[in-house]
Design a protein around this motif. Structure first.
Motif, PDB file in Angstrom:
ATOM      1  N   LEU A 436       0.827  -1.113  -0.047  1.00 42.35           N
ATOM      2  CA  LEU A 436      -0.149   0.049  -0.191  1.00 42.35           C
ATOM      3  C   LEU A 436       0.757   1.239  -0.095  1.00 42.35           C
ATOM      4  O   LEU A 436       1.917   1.283   0.218  1.00 42.35           O
ATOM      5  N   ALA A 437       0.342   2.356  -0.337  1.00 41.64           N
ATOM      6  CA  ALA A 437       0.830   3.579  -0.575  1.00 41.64           C
ATOM      7  C   ALA A 437      -0.062   4.910  -0.452  1.00 41.64           C
ATOM      8  O   ALA A 437      -1.444   4.625  -0.926  1.00 41.64           O
ATOM      9  N   ILE A 438       0.342   5.825   0.049  1.00 42.49           N
ATOM     10  CA  ILE A 438      -0.302   7.103   0.109  1.00 42.49           C
ATOM     11  C   ILE A 438       0.551   8.124  -0.376  1.00 42.49           C
ATOM     12  O   ILE A 438       1.463   8.564  -0.049  1.00 42.49           O
ATOM     13  N   SER A 439      -0.029   8.869  -1.581  1.00 44.67           N
ATOM     14  CA  SER A 439       0.852  10.082  -2.009  1.00 44.67           C
ATOM     15  C   SER A 439       0.825  11.121  -1.208  1.00 44.67           C
ATOM     16  O   SER A 439      -0.203  11.621  -0.651  1.00 44.67           O
ATOM     17  N   SER A 440       2.025  11.579  -0.952  1.00 41.55           N
ATOM     18  CA  SER A 440       2.331  12.518   0.225  1.00 41.55           C
ATOM     19  C   SER A 440       3.461  13.497   0.038  1.00 41.55           C
ATOM     20  O   SER A 440       4.141  13.657   0.962  1.00 41.55           O
ATOM     21  N   GLY A 441       3.537  14.252  -0.877  1.00 34.52           N
ATOM     22  CA  GLY A 441       4.419  15.184  -1.126  1.00 34.52           C
ATOM     23  C   GLY A 441       5.690  14.376  -1.475  1.00 34.52           C
ATOM     24  O   GLY A 441       5.820  13.137  -1.983  1.00 34.52           O
ATOM     25  N   ASP A 442       6.915  15.115  -1.316  1.00 31.74           N
ATOM     26  CA  ASP A 442       8.231  14.724  -2.137  1.00 31.74           C
ATOM     27  C   ASP A 442       9.140  14.327  -1.024  1.00 31.74           C
ATOM     28  O   ASP A 442      10.486  14.239  -1.439  1.00 31.74           O
ATOM     29  N   TYR A 443       8.951  14.684   0.357  1.00 28.50           N
ATOM     30  CA  TYR A 443       9.980  14.388   1.208  1.00 28.50           C
ATOM     31  C   TYR A 443       9.572  13.936   2.427  1.00 28.50           C
ATOM     32  O   TYR A 443       8.382  13.995   3.149  1.00 28.50           O
ATOM     33  N   GLY A 444      10.110  12.539   3.004  1.00 35.41           N
ATOM     34  CA  GLY A 444       9.569  11.787   4.110  1.00 35.41           C
ATOM     35  C   GLY A 444       9.426  12.394   5.354  1.00 35.41           C
ATOM     36  O   GLY A 444       8.794  11.925   6.449  1.00 35.41           O
TER      37      GLY A 444
END
Length: 761
Positions: A436-444
């Motif tokens: 699974l994944a949630i799209s969430s910007g570009d920096y963890g």
């Protein structure tokens, strides 16, 4: 001052026998299981029958989860203070702040000399310990930039580099009996640690008096110094001192608390049953008895801050009125941890108080407390936002970092529950094994709360949409402190508002999101010579728009510097593991401009947003300007090329936000921008802040809306651009219902609007 009001602490004093090396470890673990707070070991480096105490402390710290560990006491003559300081800070960091530094000036000098240390007289031993404390604290003091120099008679450093800093101020406890040592405790130590077996009647009272006098002479509050006591043996049978049932122990120890100020009892025993009863029965009973005695005597209790720390408190904050549940984790300007929590990723803040609640109920307490103060407050989930609104100067920050849970609550429905303080990189790492994944910007390192309520433009935007598009429920603390859950059945209008204007309605504590089925993705980076900036940007944007939805790209433009040309740095993510299709799409990007570097790899989605958990120390305050773009027209491309060529921005970035983002009805969420294909961002520092505003006036005709997280200008005009008229009116009417006093106005605050008010045009 017979009772200093310290909280009671209980621990063990274990023999570090080398004959059975696991015995001491097992007894330390038993101490923790029995509810004790502290585990200590004697330190005789010259004794071959004992394990090395420092090695044992490290092993025990790694083998336990909660107890504090300390030497009782460490032999300073055989442990150089500068090295000891670094070792102490390291163990404190590795153990999560569970180390205390017990120190002694040395005894058994024949054995010490035999190990290679010079012999010292008792007076010289005190002087050496005095110098050592200065060196140890100097190494820990990383706020001081200059190298450490201490030129003592017995210990000296000349230009030593400082650090690492411990998690918090490591307490320094001294084993002391004679007048000069007791005076040193009062001047420089955090605790007095004698053994009862070496004391005569009246020695505790006399020792306390000497320590108190020395503390007062040094400008300290005597209550800053904890009084500890090593207890020998003891049995739960027979009669006499510490003999007999637990209630008899309580009778024996209670006068030591109420009359002699002892607040930490360390029991010297290697008997498992004695340790268990001491922790499970004696400790809670003595705490209750001491609490009752203190209440009857009117004794003030609680932590006492050093005078130097009290001097750093800010006006407008009732520090003494802080709710009890928040005291232990609160950080003030005079605290060791302040440097770690004062700033955000971009902005160097100096708040007067940082509150770190661990539950939603504590968030409510923090909010109600903050509202009563005569200072502003800010809310922080991760502190990475480039707008810098998660800190302030002189106010209160409510830091949600401890609310960091990540849980898959329904794999079949792909439903995930996230704490507002979780970092998106950690979210991705937890979801990855489930595919699974949630799209969430570009920096963890970005926090969940700020991003998910503003939008969430991520590497999967064109296939997944914005992060907030998939929010199905949220838990908030409202302005009046109430805890509410909003979903499709419970206050659905509030859920609508949270999805795009959440900072206006409360403090998000948790959110439930539908994740996407995503395993591995193709992650590519291409570095271009973007000298012909306008043509390159237009071609890149056209190609992104015509690409399949599986492809999302972010393009960052960096102005030419010295001999380096203008550079375009493109990140391209293909949202599945179909490498053949990905290659076919990626190859077209190689023809846009001269390629300086390229790389593509198949990786788990979590690898694209890993969380380094870096410390936020702020920097030069920058202006960030943002805007949403329907299409990159030739005219807009030329303007962007001119902006980059002028060097008035540190960087210019375009993010693809079309595709699935635009599938939703604009009225479905408070984020209403559903026709734009790109999000534009530019930032500038220092004197160029004014220039970037001028450029934005020129760019304005080409922009259609504002993305909240990329904008530092919160003028009413920008608020109107962030929310179209119908959306703004709806937010305003809900604001009148949920936040009529306009408490949450620090992040694109919308004014409450009476229900009968007309929609603004």
């Amino acid at each position: 001052m017979p009772d200093y009001g310290h909280d009671l602490v209980f621990g063990t004093f274990l023999t570090p026998t080398a004959k059975d090396p696991q015995q001491a470890v097992a007894l330390a673990q038993l101490s923790e299981r029995s509810g004790l707070d502290l585990v200590t070991f004697q330190d005789h480096p010259y004794q071959p029958a004992f394990l090395d105490t420092w090695t044992l402390l490290s092993w025990v710290a790694a083998s336990t989860d909660r107890v504090q560990v300390a030497g009782n006491v460490l032999n300073l003559p055989l442990r150089p203070p500068a090295v000891l300081a670094r070792a102490s800070a390291s163990l404190d960091l590795l153990s999560g702040g569970r180390f205390a530094l017990g120190l002694g000036s040395g005894a058994f000098w024949d054995a010490i000399v035999a190990m290679g240390a010079p012999r010292l007289t008792p007076g010289q031993g005190v002087d050496a310990l005095d110098e050592a404390i200065d060196i140890i604290r100097g190494i820990w003091d990383t706020d001081e930039r200059a190298p450490l120099r201490v030129h003592g008679t017995h210990h000296h450093v000349d230009g030593a580099k400082r650090g690492p800093a411990p998690v918090r101020d490591i307490p320094v406890w001294l084993g002391a009996y004679k007048p000069r040592m007791l005076g040193l405790v009062g001047r420089k130590a955090d605790g007095w640690l004698p053994s009862l077996g070496y004391l005569k009647p009246g020695d505790l009272a006399a020792g306390n008096a000497r320590i108190d006098d020395a503390a007062a002479a040094a400008g300290r509050d005597p209550r800053e110094i904890r009084r500890l006591l090593n207890l020998g043996g003891g049995s739960f049978e027979g009669s006499g001192f510490l003999q007999g049932p637990p209630d008899r122990w309580v009778e024996d120890l209670l006068p030591l608390v109420l009359e002699d100020g002892i607040a930490t009892f360390v029991l010297g025993t290697d008997d498992p049953s004695t340790i268990a009863v001491f922790g499970e029965e004696v400790a809670p009973a003595l705490r209750a008895a001491a609490s009752a005695g203190r209440a009857a005597a009117g004794t003030a209790t609680g932590a006492v801050r050093p005078v130097i720390a009290l001097a750093k408190r800010r006006a407008g904050i009732d520090y003494d009125g802080l709710p009890a549940s928040l005291v232990a984790t609160a950080v003030e300007p005079g605290d060791r941890e302040y440097a770690r929590v004062r700033s955000s990723y971009v902005y160097s803040g100096s708040p007067g108080l940082v509150l770190r609640p661990h539950t939603a109920e504590q968030v409510s307490e923090a909010l109600l407390f903050a509202r009563e103060q005569d200072v502003p407050f800010a809310v922080r989930s991760g502190g990475h936002g480039i707008s810098g609104r998660s800190t302030n100067d002189g106010g209160i920050v409510i830091d949600l970092g401890a609310l960091d849970s990540v849980e898959v609550i329904d794999r079949q429905q792909r439903l995930v529950r996230l704490g507002a303080g979780a970092r998106w990189g950690d979210v991705a790492a937890v979801l990855s094994p489930d595919g699974l994944a949630i799209s969430s910007g570009d920096y963890g390192d970005v926090g969940v709360g700020g991003l998910v309520t503003a939008g969430g433009q991520g590497f999967l935007s064109r296939s997944y949409g914005l992060t907030l598009d998939h929010v199905v429920a949220a838990d908030l603390v409202l302005a009046d402190g109430r805890l509410v859950r909003t979903d499709a059945e419970h206050e659905p209008e509030l859920l609508w508002a949270v999805r795009g204007a959440g900072a206006n309605f409360g403090i998000l504590t948790a959110v439930e999101i539908e994740a996407a089925e995503v395993g591995s993705v193709v992650y590519a980076t291409i570095v271009y010579d973007a000298t012909d900036t306008a043509a390159f940007v237009e071609a890149w944007a056209d190609l992104v728009e015509s690409s399949p939805r599986e492809l999302t790209s972010f393009l960052t433009l960096v102005p030419a510097r010295a001999q380096s040309p203008t550079v375009g740095y493109a990140i391209i993510v293909w949202a599945n593991d179909d490498t053949g299709a990905a290659i076919g799409a990626l190859e077209q990007f190689l023809d846009l401009a001269p390629v300086l570097q390229q790389q593509a790899q198949l990786v788990p989605y979590a690898a694209t947003v890993s969380a380094p958990h870096g410390e936020h120390t702020g920097g030069a305050d920058s202006a960030a300007r943002g805007g949403l773009v329907e299409h990159v027209t030739p005219e807009l491309a030329v303007l962007l090329g001119d902006l980059v060529a002028a060097g008035d921005a540190d960087m210019v970035q375009l993010r693809a936000v079309g595709g699935a983002v635009n599938d939703l009805d604009p009225a479905a969420t408070a984020y209403a921008h559903r026709t734009q294909n790109f999000s534009l961002l530019a930032s500038a520092r220092g004197s160029r802040r004014a220039q970037i505003d001028a450029w934005w006036d020129r760019l304005a005709p080409h922009l259609r809306g504002v993305y909240l997280s990329f904008e530092t200008n919160q003028s009413p005009a920008r608020v109107s651009e962030a929310f179209p008229p119908e959306t703004l009116a709806r937010i305003g009417r809900l604001k009148a219902l949920y936040d009529p006093e306009h408490v949450f106005d620090g992040n694109f605050g919308v004014a409450p609007l009476p229900s009968e008010a007309p929609v603004p045009r």
